[in-house]
Design an enzyme around this catalytic site. Structure first.
Site: not given
Ligand code: CP
Ligand code: NVA
Length: 311
Positions: A109, A136, A139, A231, A271, A299
């Site tokens: 990430r 993502h 997701q 989101d 999400c 997930r």
């Molecule tokens: N939806 C998602 O990726 O959640 P987290 O940021 O908690 O991993």
């Molecule tokens: N768009 C959000 C998604 C989190 C799962 C972010 O990048 O923070």
């Protein structure tokens, strides 16, 4: 070759080992390396180590990756970017090469999407995007698994995405194009999804029959939708732009009035994490047509599928 067992011993200093033990370890390491190179070493899933590298916080992704590893009897190694030598200036390319020598797969990430390509090019092992500034994909897999459970046939589904044209939106658009569904996206003019993603999705859509609409009108997007998706307005790393984004997105809240324009049996998706009172009201996300926790649960299964497939 005799191997000295060091069961239960700590190796904090070279001096913790006798000469015989030290050289015994070197010999063993050479044998292991040879057998791996010769393809004779066990390649069962239980021998796999997976690095889980996080540059940003996570709940669902971190949990699903770790549990997926455990269920596949693999070894997850969760690492915080700031605790690696990366934080002291070691080049990502060098870091990636080391990962590539030691683990079988990396789920990362990151802020910069391009860092994942650098990682892939230098590590030469599977790299799984666990969220970047641009996408993502894990997701999107869970999202479409959830949609499939509800509707069966993607061709009949209209998804409305309302809010910020962010990483989650980008992956949702691409995934819609892959499965041949219909997505109507409404974002403020300055917060549109990535143009290259939309262009790619439109090319894919020609093959699958998907319909991709990108506009600024939330009412139009939600009209007769089967799924209404939103989101957060301020993604991780965008904290400095928070107030200007919130101002731009004011008219894009998924509330009872907006949701009422969708089909009466439409589902609400997100999400997570969510900000109740901002992108969605409590009445919608905690209401009877919200499937956000089914999405979250999926997930895990999609992540297991990804690991099983790439390894
Ligand atoms: N939806 C998602 O990726 O959640 P987290 O940021 O908690 O991993
Ligand atoms: N768009 C959000 C998604 C989190 C799962 C972010 O990048 O923070």
């Amino acid at each position: 070759m005799r191997v000295n067992l060091l069961t239960g011993r700590s190796i904090i200093s070279v001096d913790d080992l006798t000469s015989e033990e030290f050289e015994g370890l070197l010999e063993l390491a050479l044998r292991v390396k040879r057998s791996i190179k010769a393809g004779l070493f066990s390649l069962e899933k239980e021998g796999k180590s997976v690095a889980l590298l996080f540059q940003k916080p996570s709940t669902r992704t971190r949990l699903s990756l770790e549990v997926a590893c455990n269920m596949l009897k693999m070894h997850p190694i969760a690492l915080n970017w700031n605790e690696l030598q990366l934080s002291r200036g070691e080049p990502l390319s060098d870091t990636a090469r080391v990962f590539g020598k030691m683990v079988h797969c990396v789920a990362a990430r990151v802020f910069s999407h391009d860092d994942l390509y650098t990682f892939r090019d230098y590590a030469k092992i599977p790299i799984i995007n666990a969220l970047s500034d641009k996408e993502h994909p894990l997701q999107a897999l869970a999202d479409f698994m959830t949609i499939k459970e509800k509707f069966g046939d993607f061709k009949k589904v209209k998804i409305a995405y309302v809010g910020d044209g962010n990483n989650v939106a980008n992956s949702l658009i691409l995934a819609t194009a892959k499965v041949g569904a219909y997505i109507s996206v409404a974002t403020p003019l300055n917060l549109k999804p990535s143009p290259d993603i939309v262009a790619r999705a439109k090319i894919e859509a020609r093959k699958t029959g998907a319909k991709i609409e990108i506009d600024t009108n939330p009412q139009k997007a939600v009209e007769s939708a089967d799924v209404v998706y939103t989101d957060v307005w301020v993604s991780m790393g965008q904290e400095a732009e928070a107030s200007s984004k919130i101002e731009l997105l004011k008219g894009y809240q998924v509330n009872d009035q907006l949701f009422a324009l969708a089909k009466p049996e439409a589902y609400f998706m997100h999400c997570l994490p969510a900000h109740r009172g901002q992108e969605v009201t409590e009445s919608v996300i905690d209401g009877p047509r919200s499937i956000v926790f089914e999405q979250a649960e999926n997930r895990l299964y999609t992540t297991i599928a990804v690991f099983y497939s790439v390894l």
